[in-house]
Design a protein around this motif. Structure first.
Motif, short mmCIF file in Angstrom:
data_model
loop_
_atom_site.label_atom_id
_atom_site.label_comp_id
_atom_site.label_asym_id
_atom_site.label_seq_id
_atom_site.Cartn_x
_atom_site.Cartn_y
_atom_site.Cartn_z
N SER A 534 0.82 -1.23 0.14
CA SER A 534 -0.08 -0.12 -0.18
C SER A 534 0.88 1.33 -0.04
O SER A 534 2.05 1.27 0.67
N LEU A 535 0.53 2.22 -0.67
CA LEU A 535 1.19 3.56 -0.78
C LEU A 535 0.76 4.37 0.42
O LEU A 535 1.42 5.49 0.65
N PHE A 536 0.10 3.74 1.45
CA PHE A 536 -0.19 4.47 2.50
C PHE A 536 -0.08 4.11 3.78
O PHE A 536 -0.23 4.53 4.89
N PHE A 537 0.63 2.90 4.01
CA PHE A 537 1.10 2.29 4.89
C PHE A 537 2.65 1.74 5.02
O PHE A 537 2.73 1.06 4.07
N THR A 538 3.21 1.89 5.90
CA THR A 538 4.48 1.19 6.00
C THR A 538 4.50 0.45 7.60
O THR A 538 4.25 1.12 8.30
N ILE A 539 4.98 -0.54 7.65
CA ILE A 539 4.99 -1.44 8.93
C ILE A 539 6.20 -1.63 9.42
O ILE A 539 6.99 -2.21 8.61
#
Length: 642
Positions: A534-539
């Motif tokens: 996703s371009l909206f989340f980094t974990i």
């Protein structure tokens, strides 16, 4: 939208945003949006970037931001001055005497860069301009906005019609845009056209003189920031790059009988005043690069936007004295706050109402700045503290505030946190969880030690598992519009089941995560480390154990393992929590427990959720994001632009 020229058959050019003004706020906004692929028309009424003068101070938190954008190195290449300490000078029978010093950014503030960076604004502007040009955006000069109106009935997608004109020529241009941003300073045409008044915090204005130049002096603290009070007036000394120094001299207040005459002081008159104030030390000027006399009032605009289509930022919204060095830094945060929210909305990730949080978040901080600036100005300009007060501040500048601190010491400590940028925080809203938030899960944590929603995420060092590099955890995800999910997993042996449940919940149908998968997710390179799904989340997953005890294939389940370059060992000593074996866990307040910290794209904590076995943690996260996110329109829109 493609960043290529987009002219319709009617001859009108269409842009995502028109930005007016190429000072700090306009350039920061333009730089962020250009990196994210937006079509920008950026104009400035000056023929060239700032040649001399204006703002020059980058505070510690702003330096964090610039590093997160990859621009810090270009700034530091100009070899700016660095202020680690401030000297305080008071009058005595011989003229002036140093009564104390204190740290510019005391040790009770957990700063990466505990100093103020001093560099000519024009050089800072050029760093942004160079980055803009790499992304195909150019500042059109000298152009200005002549008129605009918003009419969604005529074009719901591009509701803002803007008319631009050359300052020194006959050309005009009509544009339609999704947004218009006014960042053209205190005399903002955009603000005036909107009819938004500026309210002044204090009816008394001050006249200041500023001198930038190279001096010959025997004043011993000319290379430091120094605040000087004497029988002849007050000066603030600010060191600069290339052997220069800036002197701020307060000439008069509007309550003085000769108010008007002081507004017309000449360069030579101000230099003579400076010489008197600095006695018994001497000072002469080898050259003067910039001289100006200007009145300053502490004012704030009633609104930053009226319709979430036309926005204001920077000096167009708030003006204050230069003493605290906050103008450019506040402008940076205005732009950052607005940029990621526009991106979230236009990408289909967030509901349009998210833009309504820009004004209350940033205006509230401007109000705090003006209140602080008013007290700060009185402290340094109207009252000379006793020597024992200054000594108390000097002796105690590396500790937390204590009950027995006097008013001067308390004010000093408060000012340090605020001026460093680490004292900026946002109040509860749809982004910053509180008990009144729609997400009502019992696993939502309001506060964990120093970590709480609306405040900055902690600065902490960890060991990256894949390569054993020691890294700054808060800097590991670049400023790219993504929310950062920091999973504090504690002991991997104890958290394995909870992590598996979290990983399964993330990839479940209609989770906040799968609602916003990349359209090209199946073909993303295995080298993509920040946004593979996703371009909206980094974990990011952090374990409270030694790196040698972590095996990613065993300890990091499912989707979490795809972020293998964001798996860390919390195994480094930290003087802030010297007894902690896992300092990052200790700083967040998790200790031996586990949790998930949601950090907004601008680095501020959105929510803190307890990590437990079962569905509870994912349900809490889904509730939080559903309060402002759409249900899955982002992938197509983002890919179309990129």
């Amino acid at each position: 939208m493609s960043i290529k020229e987009n002219v319709r058959p009617d001859g009108v050019a269409y842009y995502d945003i028109v930005i007016v003004g190429a000072g700090p706020v306009g350039l920061m906004l333009s730089t962020m949006l250009a990196r994210w692929g937006y079509k920008i028309k950026h104009v400035d009424n000056r023929p060239e970037p700032t040649p001399t003068g204006r703002a020059d101070g980058i505070q510690p938190r702003s330096l964090d931001l610039l590093r997160n954008m990859g621009l810090k190195a270009a700034i530091m290449d100009h070899k700016p001055a660095r202020v680690y300490e401030v000297a305080f000078w008071d009058p005595n029978c011989k003229g002036i005497v140093r009564t104390g010093t204190w740290a510019s950014c005391p040790t009770f503030i957990d700063a990466r860069y505990p100093f103020t960076t001093l560099l000519h604004q024009g050089l800072i502007e050029r760093v942004f301009i160079a980055d803009l040009e790499k992304n195909g955006v150019h500042v059109h000069r000298p152009w200005t906005v002549r008129d605009f109106q918003t009419d969604p009935a005529q074009d719901v997608t591009y509701p803002v019609q803007v008319e631009l004109s050359q300052v020194d020529g006959p050309r005009t241009e009509k544009i339609r845009a999704k947004y218009l941003f006014g960042g053209e300073g205190a005399r903002s045409f955009v603000r005036e056209k909107l009819g938004i008044p500026v309210r002044y915090h204090d009816p008394i204005s001050h006249v200041w003189a500023v001198l930038d130049g190279v001096v010959d002096t025997d004043f011993p603290d000319i290379k430091m920031k120094a605040t000087i009070h004497s029988e002849h007036g007050s000066i603030m000394v600010i060191p600069r790059e290339n052997e220069m120094v800036r002197l701020y001299i307060q000439l008069a207040s509007s309550s003085d009988p000769d108010w008007e005459s002081k507004r017309k002081s000449t360069e030579s008159e101000v230099q003579e005043m400076a010489k008197k104030i600095l006695q018994p030390y001497r000072i002469t000027w080898e050259r003067v690069e910039w001289f100006s006399v200007y009145p300053i009032g502490q004012g704030i605009a009633d609104n930053y936007t009226l319709d979430q289509r036309v926005f204001l930022g920077g000096d167009a919204c708030h003006t204050h004295s230069p003493k605290a060095g906050q103008g450019m830094n506040t402008a940076f945060l205005d732009a950052q706050n607005l940029a990621w929210k526009i991106h979230a909305v236009e990408s289909g990730f967030a509901k349009r109402d998210l833009l309504k949080t820009y004004e209350p978040e940033r205006r509230k901080m401007a109000q705090k700045l003006l209140e602080f600036d008013n007290r700060y100005a009185k402290l340094f300009s109207q009252r000379i503290p006793a020597a024992d007060e200054v000594k108390a501040a000097s002796d105690n500048h590396g500790t937390e505030a204590e009950e027995h601190d006097n008013d001067f010491v308390k004010m000093f400590k408060e000012s340090c946190e605020f001026t460093s940028g680490y004292g900026v925080y946002y109040e509860p809203n749809v982004l910053n969880w509180s008990p009144d938030h729609p997400a009502q899960s019992s696993l939502m944590l309001k506060k964990a030690t120093k970590l709480s929603p609306g405040h900055l995420f902690i600065n902490t060092d960890v060991t990256r598992v894949v390569d054993a590099n020691i890294v700054h955890l808060e800097q590991e995800v670049p400023l790219n519009g993504s929310f950062r999910l920091f999973v504090f997993g504690g002991d991997p042996k104890k958290s394995r089941a909870a992590l598996c449940d979290l990983a399964n919940g993330l990839v479940a149908k209609k989770s906040f995560y799968t609602n916003h998968l990349r359209q090209d997710v199946s073909s993303v390179s295995h080298h993509e480390k920040n946004n593979p799904h996703s371009l909206f989340f980094t974990i990011c997953t952090v374990f409270a154990t030694k790196r040698s005890d972590i095996e990613i294939s065993r300890d990091v389940p499912g989707v979490l393992a795809r972020y293998r370059e964001h798996v860390y060992a919390d195994d480094l000593h930290d003087e802030k929590v010297p007894a902690a074996k896992a300092p990052a866990h200790a700083k967040t307040g998790f200790g031996d427990s586990q949790g998930v910290v949601v950090v907004r794209p601008d680095g501020y904590v959105g929510a803190i959720v307890e990590l437990q076995e079962g569905k509870g943690t994912m349900e809490a996260l889904n509730e939080y994001f559903s309060a402002f996110c759409t249900k899955g329109e982002s992938a197509t829109k983002t890919q179309a632009r990129l």
